[in-house]
Design an enzyme around this catalytic site. Structure first.
Site, PDB file in Angstrom:
ATOM      1  N   TYR A 104      -1.215  30.500 125.186  1.00 42.25           N
ATOM      2  CA  TYR A 104      -2.571  30.293 125.717  1.00 42.25           C
ATOM      3  C   TYR A 104      -3.173  28.985 125.211  1.00 42.25           C
ATOM      4  O   TYR A 104      -4.293  28.966 124.700  1.00 42.25           O
ATOM      5  CB  TYR A 104      -3.473  31.477 125.343  1.00 42.25           C
ATOM      6  CG  TYR A 104      -2.843  32.801 125.680  1.00 42.25           C
ATOM      7  CD1 TYR A 104      -2.744  33.215 127.011  1.00 42.25           C
ATOM      8  CD2 TYR A 104      -2.306  33.609 124.694  1.00 42.25           C
ATOM      9  CE1 TYR A 104      -2.124  34.401 127.334  1.00 42.25           C
ATOM     10  CE2 TYR A 104      -1.682  34.804 125.020  1.00 42.25           C
ATOM     11  CZ  TYR A 104      -1.603  35.192 126.333  1.00 42.25           C
ATOM     12  OH  TYR A 104      -0.990  36.368 126.644  1.00 42.25           O
ATOM     13  N   TYR A 118      -4.246  45.597 128.920  1.00 42.87           N
ATOM     14  CA  TYR A 118      -3.368  44.439 128.799  1.00 42.87           C
ATOM     15  C   TYR A 118      -1.926  44.937 128.804  1.00 42.87           C
ATOM     16  O   TYR A 118      -1.568  45.806 128.004  1.00 42.87           O
ATOM     17  CB  TYR A 118      -3.630  43.641 127.510  1.00 42.87           C
ATOM     18  CG  TYR A 118      -2.653  42.489 127.383  1.00 42.87           C
ATOM     19  CD1 TYR A 118      -2.837  41.319 128.116  1.00 42.87           C
ATOM     20  CD2 TYR A 118      -1.496  42.600 126.606  1.00 42.87           C
ATOM     21  CE1 TYR A 118      -1.908  40.288 128.071  1.00 42.87           C
ATOM     22  CE2 TYR A 118      -0.567  41.574 126.551  1.00 42.87           C
ATOM     23  CZ  TYR A 118      -0.773  40.421 127.285  1.00 42.87           C
ATOM     24  OH  TYR A 118       0.157  39.413 127.245  1.00 42.87           O
ATOM     25  N   ASP A 131       2.140  52.594 128.131  1.00 44.31           N
ATOM     26  CA  ASP A 131       2.545  51.326 127.532  1.00 44.31           C
ATOM     27  C   ASP A 131       2.195  51.401 126.042  1.00 44.31           C
ATOM     28  O   ASP A 131       1.051  51.204 125.651  1.00 44.31           O
ATOM     29  CB  ASP A 131       1.811  50.177 128.236  1.00 44.31           C
ATOM     30  CG  ASP A 131       2.115  48.818 127.597  1.00 44.31           C
ATOM     31  OD1 ASP A 131       2.761  48.778 126.535  1.00 44.31           O
ATOM     32  OD2 ASP A 131       1.681  47.797 128.170  1.00 44.31           O
ATOM     33  N   LYS A 153       7.070  45.059 120.682  1.00 42.26           N
ATOM     34  CA  LYS A 153       6.443  44.535 119.463  1.00 42.26           C
ATOM     35  C   LYS A 153       7.113  44.968 118.147  1.00 42.26           C
ATOM     36  O   LYS A 153       7.929  44.244 117.622  1.00 42.26           O
ATOM     37  CB  LYS A 153       4.951  44.849 119.476  1.00 42.26           C
ATOM     38  CG  LYS A 153       4.217  43.963 120.486  1.00 42.26           C
ATOM     39  CD  LYS A 153       2.739  43.832 120.209  1.00 42.26           C
ATOM     40  CE  LYS A 153       2.139  42.661 120.962  1.00 42.26           C
ATOM     41  NZ  LYS A 153       1.728  42.969 122.335  1.00 42.26           N
TER      42      LYS A 153
HETATM   43  C1  PLP Z   1       1.988  42.584 123.712  1.00 41.21           C
HETATM   44  C2  PLP Z   1       1.899  43.602 124.776  1.00 41.21           C
HETATM   45  C3  PLP Z   1       2.657  43.500 125.960  1.00 41.21           C
HETATM   46  C4  PLP Z   1       3.530  42.309 126.271  1.00 41.21           C
HETATM   47  O1  PLP Z   1       4.603  42.193 125.383  1.00 41.21           O
HETATM   48  P1  PLP Z   1       5.347  40.762 125.243  1.00 41.21           P
HETATM   49  O2  PLP Z   1       6.465  41.049 124.295  1.00 41.21           O
HETATM   50  O3  PLP Z   1       4.319  39.811 124.703  1.00 41.21           O
HETATM   51  O4  PLP Z   1       5.813  40.380 126.590  1.00 41.21           O
HETATM   52  C5  PLP Z   1       2.545  44.510 126.881  1.00 41.21           C
HETATM   53  N1  PLP Z   1       1.749  45.577 126.670  1.00 41.21           N
HETATM   54  C6  PLP Z   1       1.032  45.713 125.541  1.00 41.21           C
HETATM   55  C7  PLP Z   1       0.182  46.928 125.340  1.00 41.21           C
HETATM   56  C8  PLP Z   1       1.066  44.728 124.561  1.00 41.21           C
HETATM   57  O5  PLP Z   1       0.323  44.850 123.455  1.00 41.21           O
END
Ligand code: PLP
Length: 431
Positions: free
Chosen positions: A18, A154, A252, A281
């Site tokens: 970013y 997100y 997610d 992550k």
């Molecule tokens: C960080 C994140 C993503 C994206 O993961 P990347 O490894 O950065 O592509 C997707 N969903 C959530 C909830 C996240 O915190």
């Protein structure tokens, strides 16, 4: 000691997350990391209170993870995954399935025991979305190609993931012509909320259910969309509604997974087992890039019944053995270490320490859940000042919008966490 030559070259050459090119603020050059600290080229040491974007849960260079990666490096750093397989990948999928929530008996019996290994969180989200669409088609519902989601979410930066990010704070305006149009409902309300948010989901499903493949949500904690918490009963209610309407539920847990909110997965707090679960992550303990999408035998069977007959995705570096070895070691650590007590202790210390910010001028809210501590300011232009104040006190934080927050490694010591809390409180006072 001044900054090294390569740090000078960075500004004109290397794109950062970013950021503009050339970058406005020069990034801090890092030369090493150990435990909860990162070491800068000028000799300063900063406590990594971000756990490097929430991933380094066991601290940097955990010896068990390092040893596993070294051993794998000597044997098989990489091999393609199309038509070939290897023990680190199979072991990892076994561990993930064992750790994932499951229900063995009754009408709700389900297990997330089919695993797709992806190379980043965004890709794991894309994979879950594609699986949902192929599943619906395979079950005779080819018109279900859209997604329902909440505002304030997100899910990543690729096109599919972006389309389900918050439509205002996300990148919808910028990429409007190129983004799939999805359906949005209001943000889930905080823990004390009433059920109007659930009613809105019920209405959306009644109106648009026959074009919706899946509902996607970050359970319990909306992370990069605004660090908001919602009540478990919301998730329980929408899981039931989705089931009623033949809509798959994608949780997610890329941010919340592996203990961050106090349970291994956040959806456990609502006793919900989604149809698709995305993790990333913290999966490798922050050592390498790796993510995964877990799903059920029912979804796998639906995909097999679709026209293609196979799931249409396969990254070049799928199931990279080095990353799998790191993930296996990180998950072993979670299975053997008392991370629950660590997270509970962090939660208590953050709640106690950050309470000092309540009522300070400029502070709109203070909230803590698991190993997540958030100070929400009443304006969003304080980020750089807050960050500079924290760094001056030896703490690495990266505020965004109106939020100053920490998600430290679970291994952070009480003394180090006290330094983090003091720096956050002092930064807020100065700002
Ligand atoms: C960080 C994140 C993503 C994206 O993961 P990347 O490894 O950065 O592509 C997707 N969903 C959530 C909830 C996240 O915190």
């Amino acid at each position: 000691m001044g900054d090294p030559d390569w740090a000078e070259a960075d500004r004109e050459l290397v794109w950062h997350p970013y950021a503009a090119m050339p970058g406005a603020q020069p990034p801090l050059p890092v030369i090493a990391a150990e435990g909860c600290e990162i070491e800068l080229a000028d000799g300063r040491r900063l406590i990594d209170a971000m756990a490097s974007w929430w991933s380094v849960i066991h601290g940097h260079r955990n010896p068990a993870i390092m040893a596993a990666v070294h051993a794998q490096l000597d044997r098989l750093p990489h091999v393609m995954f199309g038509g070939l397989t290897h023990a680190p990948a199979v072991r990892l999928c076994q561990q993930l399935v064992e750790m994932a929530p499951r229900e063995d008996a009754g009408d709700d019996a389900r297990a997330l025991d089919k695993v797709f290994l992806a190379d980043s969180g965004s890709v794991a989200v894309e994979v879950a979305m594609k699986m949902a669409i192929q599943y619906q088609a395979g079950r005779g519902r080819p018109l279900r190609q859209r997604f329902l989601t909440v505002r304030g979410g997100y899910h990543g930066d690729t096109f599919g993931a972006m389309s389900v990010c918050d439509p205002v704070n996300g990148m919808h305006t910028l990429f409007r012509g190129a983004l799939a149009q999805q359906h949005f409902v209001c943000m889930p309300t905080l823990e004390t909320g009433d059920d109007t948010d659930v009613a809105e989901v019920a209405l959306a499903l009644a109106e648009h259910g026959d074009e919706i493949a899946a509902f996607i949500i970050e359970p319990i904690v909306q992370g990069a969309g605004g660090m908001r918490f919602h009540r478990a009963s919301y998730l329980t209610a929408i899981a039931a509604l989705c089931r009623q309407h033949g809509v798959l539920l994608i949780c997610d847990e890329i941010a919340t997974g592996f203990g961050r909110t106090g349970t291994l997965f956040a959806c456990e707090q609502a006793r919900v087992i989604p149809d698709l679960l995305c993790v990333g992550k913290a999966l490798t303990g922050g050592t390498m890039s790796l993510a995964a999408t877990l799903t059920t035998a029912e979804v796998a069977a639906g995909i097999a019944a679709s026209v293609a007959g196979v799931f249409m995705h396969g990254p070049t570096f799928m199931a990279n053995p080095l990353a799998c070895a790191a993930a296996n070691a990180s998950l072993e650590l979670l299975r053997t270490r008392d991370w629950r007590s660590e997270v509970a202790a962090i939660e208590a210390q953050l709640a106690d320490g950050l309470a000092a910010c309540r009522g300070l001028p400029g502070v709109a809210d203070v909230r803590v859940k698991g190993a997540i501590g958030v100070i929400q300011m009443d304006r969003s232009d304080r980020g750089p000042a807050l960050q500079a104040a924290a760094v001056a006190r030896g703490i690495w934080l990266r505020p965004f919008r109106d939020l100053l927050y920490t998600m430290p490694p679970y291994t952070i010591s009480p003394a180090q966490l006290a330094q983090v809390v003091d720096a956050m409180v002092a930064a807020v006072r100065e700002a």
